[in-house]
Scaffold this active site. Structure first.
Site, short mmCIF file in Angstrom:
data_model
loop_
_atom_site.label_atom_id
_atom_site.label_comp_id
_atom_site.label_asym_id
_atom_site.label_seq_id
_atom_site.Cartn_x
_atom_site.Cartn_y
_atom_site.Cartn_z
N SER A 182 0.78 5.68 -1.17
CA SER A 182 1.19 4.42 -0.53
C SER A 182 1.74 3.44 -1.58
O SER A 182 1.30 3.46 -2.73
CB SER A 182 -0.04 3.82 0.16
OG SER A 182 0.34 2.91 1.16
N PRO A 183 2.69 2.58 -1.19
CA PRO A 183 3.20 1.62 -2.17
C PRO A 183 2.09 0.72 -2.72
O PRO A 183 1.30 0.19 -1.94
CB PRO A 183 4.22 0.80 -1.38
CG PRO A 183 4.03 1.14 0.05
CD PRO A 183 3.33 2.46 0.11
N GLN A 201 10.26 0.92 -1.64
CA GLN A 201 10.01 -0.05 -0.58
C GLN A 201 10.67 -1.36 -0.99
O GLN A 201 10.38 -1.89 -2.06
CB GLN A 201 8.50 -0.26 -0.44
CG GLN A 201 8.12 -1.19 0.70
CD GLN A 201 6.64 -1.55 0.67
OE1 GLN A 201 6.14 -2.01 -0.37
NE2 GLN A 201 5.95 -1.37 1.77
N TYR A 254 4.89 -11.32 4.53
CA TYR A 254 6.06 -11.58 3.69
C TYR A 254 7.22 -12.10 4.55
O TYR A 254 7.07 -12.25 5.76
CB TYR A 254 6.44 -10.32 2.90
CG TYR A 254 5.36 -9.91 1.91
CD1 TYR A 254 4.75 -10.86 1.08
CD2 TYR A 254 4.93 -8.59 1.80
CE1 TYR A 254 3.76 -10.50 0.19
CE2 TYR A 254 3.93 -8.22 0.90
CZ TYR A 254 3.35 -9.19 0.10
OH TYR A 254 2.36 -8.85 -0.78
N ARG A 293 7.58 -0.76 7.36
CA ARG A 293 6.14 -1.06 7.37
C ARG A 293 5.92 -2.33 8.18
O ARG A 293 6.60 -3.34 7.96
CB ARG A 293 5.60 -1.22 5.95
CG ARG A 293 4.12 -1.54 5.95
CD ARG A 293 3.45 -1.39 4.60
NE ARG A 293 2.88 -0.06 4.45
CZ ARG A 293 1.83 0.23 3.67
NH1 ARG A 293 1.26 -0.72 2.94
NH2 ARG A 293 1.36 1.46 3.58
N ARG A 328 -5.60 3.34 -2.58
CA ARG A 328 -6.60 3.19 -3.65
C ARG A 328 -7.13 4.51 -4.21
O ARG A 328 -7.29 4.61 -5.43
CB ARG A 328 -7.72 2.27 -3.18
CG ARG A 328 -7.26 0.81 -3.09
CD ARG A 328 -8.19 -0.03 -2.27
NE ARG A 328 -8.26 0.44 -0.90
CZ ARG A 328 -9.10 0.00 0.02
NH1 ARG A 328 -9.96 -0.94 -0.32
NH2 ARG A 328 -9.09 0.48 1.24
C1 LIG Z 1 -3.15 -2.49 -5.94
C2 LIG Z 1 -2.51 -2.45 -4.59
C3 LIG Z 1 -1.19 -2.85 -4.45
C4 LIG Z 1 -0.55 -2.79 -3.21
N1 LIG Z 1 0.78 -3.07 -3.10
C5 LIG Z 1 1.44 -2.85 -1.95
C6 LIG Z 1 2.85 -2.92 -1.87
O1 LIG Z 1 3.53 -3.13 -2.86
N2 LIG Z 1 3.43 -2.76 -0.67
C7 LIG Z 1 2.70 -2.48 0.44
O2 LIG Z 1 3.28 -2.33 1.52
N3 LIG Z 1 1.38 -2.34 0.38
C8 LIG Z 1 0.73 -2.50 -0.78
N4 LIG Z 1 -0.62 -2.28 -0.86
C9 LIG Z 1 -1.33 -1.81 0.33
C10 LIG Z 1 -1.46 -0.27 0.31
O3 LIG Z 1 -0.20 0.35 0.36
C11 LIG Z 1 -2.33 0.23 1.46
O4 LIG Z 1 -1.69 -0.12 2.67
C12 LIG Z 1 -3.72 -0.35 1.44
O5 LIG Z 1 -4.25 -0.36 0.13
C13 LIG Z 1 -4.66 0.45 2.34
O6 LIG Z 1 -4.74 1.79 1.91
P1 LIG Z 1 -6.03 2.40 1.12
O7 LIG Z 1 -7.22 2.12 1.98
O8 LIG Z 1 -5.74 3.86 0.98
O9 LIG Z 1 -6.13 1.69 -0.19
C14 LIG Z 1 -1.26 -2.36 -2.09
C15 LIG Z 1 -2.59 -1.99 -2.23
C16 LIG Z 1 -3.21 -2.01 -3.47
C17 LIG Z 1 -4.64 -1.53 -3.58
#
Ligand SMILES: Cc1cc2nc3c(=O)[nH]c(=O)nc-3n(C[C@H](O)[C@H](O)[C@H](O)COP(=O)(O)O)c2cc1C
Ligand SMILES: Cc1cc2nc3c(=O)[nH]c(=O)nc-3n(C[C@H](O)[C@H](O)[C@H](O)COP(=O)(O)OP(=O)(O)OC[C@H]3O[C@@H](n4cnc5c(N)ncnc54)[C@H](O)[C@@H]3O)c2cc1C
Length: 797
Positions: free
Chosen positions: A428-429, A506, A592, A640, A734
């Site tokens: 994921s981004p 993204q 955003y 997204r 994560r």
């Molecule tokens: C350090 C970090 C940076 C993130 N940056 C972005 C991002 O640039 N763009 C985005 O759409 N989501 C971002 N997210 C959200 C993640 O893509 C994801 O949707 C969210 O962490 C839930 O997934 P997980 O439970 O597997 O961590 C970020 C999450 C983390 C932890």
């Protein structure tokens, strides 16, 4: 102690007998309005586990129940002319009357006083009682009398159901789905004694009304159900024994949760709610009787531990409430998922899924039974399903229809436009805040390169911005100049040269959430006005301050600026294509800029870009359409969204379906289903796979592929999501920070070895696989079963 149980259902009777067994000196009376043999309903089911639990507490009751129950292992689906069966599910069914008679007889044998045909108006009618158990069922009069203390939360659900019986015998727990001209009906069918079967028929309120069942009497309703399920009934009749109910006997389920479970009444007696009076669980997972019986066990256990005298009652009730609230909440959550599945299946699954996948979705409806659980229950059936799914995925990905051996759903390929992903895992981004002047550097090469080597099918670069002011922090990368494009190209080329992962970018504009510090310097905190990295002006759909009193205020973006930003997105898209990315995602989530247009919480515009959802979507769709026009036709684009704002008055999952439809019409290939982060007032409900229901709903109702994301942290989660058709891809964030090779690790953990490792790393593969295999063998060798050592009441210490 003097104890009165109001209500002689499973909760009241079982508590009375266990408590009497704990200490025969207690004077216990059960007061029941019905006659001993007069009760509603047909059979109830328990799991084998509930029976084990009961055995520990009263062998006699358990033996009597076991002597009367029907046991079966199989679940059979009857759907669209097919019958599909899987085993290992382990249920017992018993007639409700028989169960109550066993409990009544045991109460009498132990010396509990049973009073039948006695209506209780108030707990105050028992001034001598030390303890009053209000086990008076779902419509509890006692709960209602003290509603201000117990604070019940009662939700009436939309489906209608009727509880019928038949002498047609079924040798499996059977789910029969029938389509009518107005919608789908389902029957939940299980045998509970040698010649009787419970037959619960259920449908949405609108379907029920369309068939005129709202005005039909019981005979007409029964006749209707007999016609509808004639094929299964094979000439047998359906019967009702709810003639005491007024009207048609079609009910709505009521979900009850109480804040407080006990009180002290005006006589000084302690009153405690138990069973359906304090919590209900939908029959979709058949747990209501189990919960009632386990309440009884827990209360007796507490008396056993703390002391069974009037002085101990307050601490016993306090502890009882603490423990049971947590456990019942867990079961109620699972029952809720299962109940919702049956409420929406007619519009979401019945017409959309093929019988094989429908069966999988049905079996995993509560989200408590996972893919590996199903393997334990019925390996043959699961492997057959995996093979079916893999064959379909291979064909869809342009391959041949032959999966050599069962492939876990997570490792099936996925094709969209010209891009084929080797599996369903997406990195994921994740913003890294490590760019300089918007340029992705060595840090990004190492970070993304490592993840591309780690086994995921698609690796997302973090949100990248079309202009300097579109960044979240000064460390965010951009694509507003060619130097940045060349920096990305180096990374993309490396990934293509050294791995078989695909790489996505993204694009997003931070809007009101920009001009903040890098996360580790204070997430969402504003940059200073002066200094080496000073604050920049913020734009949003309407004026807002993301963190009230803290964030820099954003002003309303003008029409001219909207055109400029759109042009910047287009220029960034052209550069993303030049950099060689395989996939492009537009960020319309998390509050955003584009998200701020979509959510009514952040869009108060009065022009054609504010107001209705159609208007609020207008600008994000314009941006998307302009990008799609310059992004290569053979490459996919996803969007997204925040599928739920988690704030009253904000975006709801139903809105998300409309949003997805609009982007689909504009040419989006997938919707990446995130949620929240639009307002600090949000109250999300977290839990494993907590956003997956949005991906599921959008996929089925809007008919567009989806990416599920959020707390997906095990192969088992990915497998169940993909196998049930809840999403097409699973984004994992994560866990990929902790382990770049998350996918390779999970493959080894579940014993799937037909996966490519980077050649440089291959010597680690057998070692990792052997380590997990050893761990599994050790687990299997450990003694299982048995219950905690606490003695049953009456057992020698
Ligand atoms: C350090 C970090 C940076 C993130 N940056 C972005 C991002 O640039 N763009 C985005 O759409 N989501 C971002 N997210 C959200 C993640 O893509 C994801 O949707 C969210 O962490 C839930 O997934 P997980 O439970 O597997 O961590 C970020 C999450 C983390 C932890
Ligand atoms: C269609 C359907 C199917 C179900 N299937 C299952 C299943 O498969 N498995 C399962 O575990 N559960 C099932 N349940 C739920 C199950 O029936 C209840 O959860 C369970 O009976 C709860 O037990 P209880 O003792 O708390 O309440 P109840 O069984 O409702 O007992 C309450 C008793 O109190 C009496 N009473 C009420 N008010 C008074 C009063 N004022 N004075 C005197 N007496 C009073 C009532 O007559 C009744 O006998 C199903 C429920 C429904 C509706």
């Amino acid at each position: 102690m003097r104890i009165v149980c109001i209500g002689g259902g499973p909760a009241g009777l079982y508590f009375a007998l266990l408590m009497k067994k704990l200490n025969p000196a207690h004077h216990i009376t059960v007061v029941e309005r019905n006659k001993p043999y007069d009760t509603f309903g047909w059979g109830v089911v328990f799991s084998d586990a509930t029976m084990e639990h009961m055995r520990r507490w009263d062998v006699e009751t358990c033996d009597a129940i076991e002597g009367s129950f029907s046991h079966w292992d199989d679940i059979e689906l009857r759907f669209k002319g097919r019958r599909i069966r899987s085993g290992g599910h382990g249920f017992v069914g018993i007639g409700r009357k028989r169960l109550l008679n066993i409990l009544q007889a045991r109460c009498e044998a132990l010396g509990v006083e049973l009073q039948f045909e006695a209506e209780v108006d108030s707990d105050l009618a028992y001034p001598d009682a030390d303890l009053i158990i209000a086990a008076d069922g779902v419509n509890s009069r006692i709960r209602t009398a003290y509603a201000d203390v117990f604070k019940p939360d009662i939700v009436t659900r939309p489906n209608r159901f009727i509880w019928l019986g038949t002498h047609k015998l079924f040798d499996a727990f059977t789910f029969d789905f029938q389509r009518t001209e107005h919608g789908w009906f389902q029957a939940h069918v299980y045998k509970f004694d040698a010649n009787t079967t419970t037959f619960i028929v259920e449908c949405p309120e609108s379907v029920w009304q369309a068939h005129g069942l709202d005005t039909a009497d019981q005979e007409a309703s029964v006749a209707f159900c007999e016609r509808l399920f004639a094929e299964s009934l094979e000439g047998e009749r359906l019967m009702t024994n709810a003639r005491h109910l007024r009207g048609s006997a079609w009910l709505n389920f009521q979900r009850i949760v109480c804040e407080q479970w006990w009180l002290r009444n005006a006589n000084g007696s302690h009153v405690v709610l138990m069973g359906d009076a304090v919590h209900t669980a939908h029959f979709a997972i058949g747990a209501g009787t189990k919960l009632a019986l386990e309440d009884a066990i827990e209360l007796v256990r507490q008396f056993q531990q703390h002391g069974d005298t009037p002085a101990h009652i307050p601490e016993v009730l306090k502890r009882f409430q603490e423990l049971r609230r947590v456990e019942t909440m867990r079961i109620q959550n699972a029952a809720w998922n299962a109940m919702e599945w049956f409420e929406v299946c007619g519009t979401r699954y019945c017409d959309q899924l093929e019988p094989e996948q429908f069966m999988y979705s049905l079996l995993t409806r509560s989200q408590r039974i996972s893919h590996e659980n199903l393997r334990l229950r019925d390996k043959g059936w699961l492997e057959g399903y995996e093979q079916w799914l893999a064959a379909r995925a291979l064909v869809a990905a342009g391959g041949v229809e032959a999966a050599p051996s069962p492939v876990p759903p997570m490792f099936t390929p996925y094709r969209v436009r010209s891009v084929t992903l080797k599996n369903r895992v997406v990195v994921s981004p994740m913003a890294q805040y490590s760019a300089v002047d918007g340029i992705a550097g060595d840090y990004h090469l190492v970070h993304l390169g490592a993840r591309a080597m780690g086994g995921a099918g698609l690796v997302f670069a973090e949100m990248t911005c079309p202009s300097p002011d579109a960044r979240i922090t000064p460390g965010c990368p951009g694509l507003w100049n060619d130097e940045q494009m060349h920096a990305w190209r180096r990374i993309v080329q490396w990934v293509h040269e050294h791995t078989d992962a695909r790489i996505a970018i993204q694009l997003g504009h931070s809007g009101a959430k920009g001009s903040t510090r890098r996360a580790w310097d204070g997430e969402d905190l504003p940059l200073p006005d002066v200094g080496p990295e000073p604050n920049w002006p913020l734009l949003s759909a309407s004026p807002q301050q993301y963190l009230p009193g803290v964030s820099h205020p954003a002003r309303e973006i003008t029409r001219a600026e909207m055109d400029e930003v759109r042009a910047e997105f287009v220029a960034a898209t052209i550069r993303a294509a030049a950099a060689g990315f395989d996939w492009l995602e537009l960020h319309c989530a998390h509050g955003y800029l584009l998200s701020s247009f979509i959510s009514p919480l952040t869009n108060q515009r009065t022009d054609e870009y504010g107001g209705s959802l159609e208007n609020r979507l207008r600008y994000p769709l314009k941006v998307f359409t302009a990008m799609r026009a310059v992004w290569p036709d053979h490459l996919p684009m996803s969007v997204r969204i925040s599928a739920h704002d988690w704030v009253a008055g904000g975006i709801t999952p139903a809105d998300a379906v409309e949003i997805a439809r609009a982007f689909k019409a504009a040419g989006a290939d997938l919707i990446d289903c995130s949620s929240g982060q639009v307002s600090k007032r949000q109250k999300p409900t977290y839990g494993r796979m907590f956003q997956t229901p949005f991906a599921d709903r959008i996929r089925q109702e809007a008919g567009i592929a989806t990416i599920a994301v959020g707390a997906i942290s095990e192969a088992d989660h990915v497998n169940s999501i993909i196998a049930a058709g809840r999403a097409d891809l699973c984004a994992v964030a994560r866990p990929h920070l902790a382990n770049p090779a998350w996918t390779l690790t999970e493959a080894a953990r579940i014993g799937f070895t037909a996966i490519n490792w980077p050649p440089q790393y291959r010597s680690a593969k057998p070692q990792l696989e052997a380590g997990f295999a050893r761990e599994k063998a050790q687990q299997a060798a450990k003694p299982t079963g048995g219950f905690p050592a606490a003695p049953a009441p009456g057992a020698p210490a």
